[in-house]
Design a protein around this motif. Sequence first.
Motif, PDB file in Angstrom:
ATOM      1  N   TYR A 112       0.834  -1.205   0.000  1.00  0.00           N
ATOM      2  CA  TYR A 112       0.000   0.000   0.000  1.00  0.00           C
ATOM      3  C   TYR A 112       0.871   1.259   0.000  1.00  0.00           C
ATOM      4  CZ  TYR A 112      -3.531   3.401   1.429  1.00  0.00           C
ATOM      5  OH  TYR A 112      -4.347   4.494   1.495  1.00  0.00           O
ATOM      6  N   VAL A 113       1.946   1.232   0.771  1.00  0.00           N
ATOM      7  CA  VAL A 113       2.849   2.388   0.817  1.00  0.00           C
ATOM      8  C   VAL A 113       3.472   2.626  -0.564  1.00  0.00           C
ATOM      9  CG1 VAL A 113       4.990   3.273   1.813  1.00  0.00           C
ATOM     10  CG2 VAL A 113       3.321   2.133   3.273  1.00  0.00           C
ATOM     11  N   GLU A 114       3.879   1.546  -1.230  1.00  0.00           N
ATOM     12  CA  GLU A 114       4.451   1.691  -2.565  1.00  0.00           C
ATOM     13  C   GLU A 114       3.420   2.235  -3.550  1.00  0.00           C
ATOM     14  OE1 GLU A 114       6.240  -1.155  -6.099  1.00  0.00           O
ATOM     15  OE2 GLU A 114       6.237  -1.884  -4.029  1.00  0.00           O
ATOM     16  N   GLN A 115       2.200   1.751  -3.472  1.00  0.00           N
ATOM     17  CA  GLN A 115       1.128   2.229  -4.347  1.00  0.00           C
ATOM     18  C   GLN A 115       0.885   3.721  -4.128  1.00  0.00           C
ATOM     19  OE1 GLN A 115      -2.685   0.688  -3.323  1.00  0.00           O
ATOM     20  NE2 GLN A 115      -3.706   1.576  -5.101  1.00  0.00           N
ATOM     21  N   GLN A 116       0.827   4.156  -2.882  1.00  0.00           N
ATOM     22  CA  GLN A 116       0.592   5.570  -2.586  1.00  0.00           C
ATOM     23  C   GLN A 116       1.769   6.435  -3.046  1.00  0.00           C
ATOM     24  OE1 GLN A 116      -2.291   6.954  -1.432  1.00  0.00           O
ATOM     25  NE2 GLN A 116      -3.028   4.878  -1.802  1.00  0.00           N
ATOM     26  N   ALA A 117       2.994   5.923  -2.924  1.00  0.00           N
ATOM     27  CA  ALA A 117       4.166   6.684  -3.379  1.00  0.00           C
ATOM     28  C   ALA A 117       4.129   6.854  -4.898  1.00  0.00           C
ATOM     29  CB  ALA A 117       5.450   5.988  -2.954  1.00  0.00           C
ATOM     30  N   ARG A 118       3.684   5.834  -5.600  1.00  0.00           N
ATOM     31  CA  ARG A 118       3.590   5.935  -7.056  1.00  0.00           C
ATOM     32  C   ARG A 118       2.485   6.924  -7.458  1.00  0.00           C
ATOM     33  NH1 ARG A 118       5.889   2.013 -10.344  1.00  0.00           N
ATOM     34  NH2 ARG A 118       7.029   0.399  -9.252  1.00  0.00           N
ATOM     35  N   GLN A 119       1.343   6.869  -6.780  1.00  0.00           N
ATOM     36  CA  GLN A 119       0.221   7.727  -7.168  1.00  0.00           C
ATOM     37  C   GLN A 119       0.429   9.173  -6.732  1.00  0.00           C
ATOM     38  OE1 GLN A 119      -3.300   6.006  -5.492  1.00  0.00           O
ATOM     39  NE2 GLN A 119      -3.518   4.486  -7.116  1.00  0.00           N
ATOM     40  N   ARG A 120       0.768   9.369  -5.489  1.00  0.00           N
ATOM     41  CA  ARG A 120       0.819  10.723  -4.948  1.00  0.00           C
ATOM     42  C   ARG A 120       2.120  11.456  -5.272  1.00  0.00           C
ATOM     43  NH1 ARG A 120      -1.694  10.323   1.151  1.00  0.00           N
ATOM     44  NH2 ARG A 120      -3.670   9.358   0.577  1.00  0.00           N
ATOM     45  N   LEU A 121       3.231  10.754  -5.155  1.00  0.00           N
ATOM     46  CA  LEU A 121       4.535  11.405  -5.297  1.00  0.00           C
ATOM     47  C   LEU A 121       5.202  11.127  -6.635  1.00  0.00           C
ATOM     48  CD1 LEU A 121       5.840  10.579  -1.710  1.00  0.00           C
ATOM     49  CD2 LEU A 121       4.695  12.660  -2.482  1.00  0.00           C
ATOM     50  N   LYS A 122       4.565  10.315  -7.466  1.00  0.00           N
ATOM     51  CA  LYS A 122       5.088   9.983  -8.798  1.00  0.00           C
ATOM     52  C   LYS A 122       6.462   9.297  -8.709  1.00  0.00           C
ATOM     53  CE  LYS A 122       1.693  12.241 -10.746  1.00  0.00           C
ATOM     54  NZ  LYS A 122       0.443  11.563 -10.728  1.00  0.00           N
ATOM     55  N   PHE A 123       6.664   8.475  -7.697  1.00  0.00           N
ATOM     56  CA  PHE A 123       7.902   7.727  -7.563  1.00  0.00           C
ATOM     57  C   PHE A 123       7.885   6.550  -8.536  1.00  0.00           C
ATOM     58  CE2 PHE A 123       9.313   8.660  -2.905  1.00  0.00           C
ATOM     59  CZ  PHE A 123       9.381   9.998  -3.205  1.00  0.00           C
ATOM     60  N   TYR A 131       5.253   8.340 -17.188  1.00  0.00           N
ATOM     61  CA  TYR A 131       4.585   9.243 -18.124  1.00  0.00           C
ATOM     62  C   TYR A 131       3.483   9.983 -17.362  1.00  0.00           C
ATOM     63  CZ  TYR A 131       6.870   6.541 -21.746  1.00  0.00           C
ATOM     64  OH  TYR A 131       7.797   5.929 -22.527  1.00  0.00           O
ATOM     65  N   THR A 132       3.403  11.276 -17.587  1.00  0.00           N
ATOM     66  CA  THR A 132       2.374  12.088 -16.957  1.00  0.00           C
ATOM     67  C   THR A 132       1.529  12.717 -18.044  1.00  0.00           C
ATOM     68  OG1 THR A 132       3.850  12.590 -15.122  1.00  0.00           O
ATOM     69  CG2 THR A 132       1.940  14.010 -15.392  1.00  0.00           C
ATOM     70  N   VAL A 133       0.238  12.538 -17.961  1.00  0.00           N
ATOM     71  CA  VAL A 133      -0.684  13.093 -18.947  1.00  0.00           C
ATOM     72  C   VAL A 133      -1.140  14.438 -18.431  1.00  0.00           C
ATOM     73  CG1 VAL A 133      -2.875  12.790 -20.132  1.00  0.00           C
ATOM     74  CG2 VAL A 133      -1.441  10.801 -19.623  1.00  0.00           C
TER      75      VAL A 133
END
Length: 176
Positions: A112-123, A131-133
């Motif tokens: 969950y921590v990894e998922q949140q880091a990818r979504q919120r912080l773009k890690f 890629y950011t749209v």
Amino acid sequence: MASGPSRGPASRPPRRSTASRPRSAKAATPKPPPPPPGWRGRISGATRARRSRRAVTLLAVLAFLTVLLGSTVAAWVGQRGDIAALRDTVTSQERDVASLEAEQERWRDPVYVEQQARQRLKFVKPGEKSYTVLDAEPSEGHVDGLADPADPESTLPWFTTVWESARAADAPGARR
């Protein structure tokens, strides 16, 4: 035998006949009979007076108790309402605590921590590409912020459309 004076038939009042009375509107409601004369009348009068005194005393006691206990009962009812409101508050706060504890438990999970880091912080992990749209939701009638060429209401000449396209490409994060 009898200690009181004896009465004979001559001391009794004569009876009135109902036939000789005139009929009127008041005759329909009978009057209570007068108390009998003598000691019987005094006893019935004393009994009525005693009942009246008892009724007045009872009403006075009830009025006193009403005044005495009225504010106490009003305070008790108000406090019961306050207690019910506080119980509702406690219940809602317990629900909030339970949801926060569940969220805290989710944060203990590394996935969950990894998922949140990818979504919120773009890690991203080493070796991955991100890629950011920009402007994922185009505005009405425009594609990527530009005028739609198939739109018949577009009154812009073609060179204005090209110029706006070049400006948008020059500053992709800027919003108009």
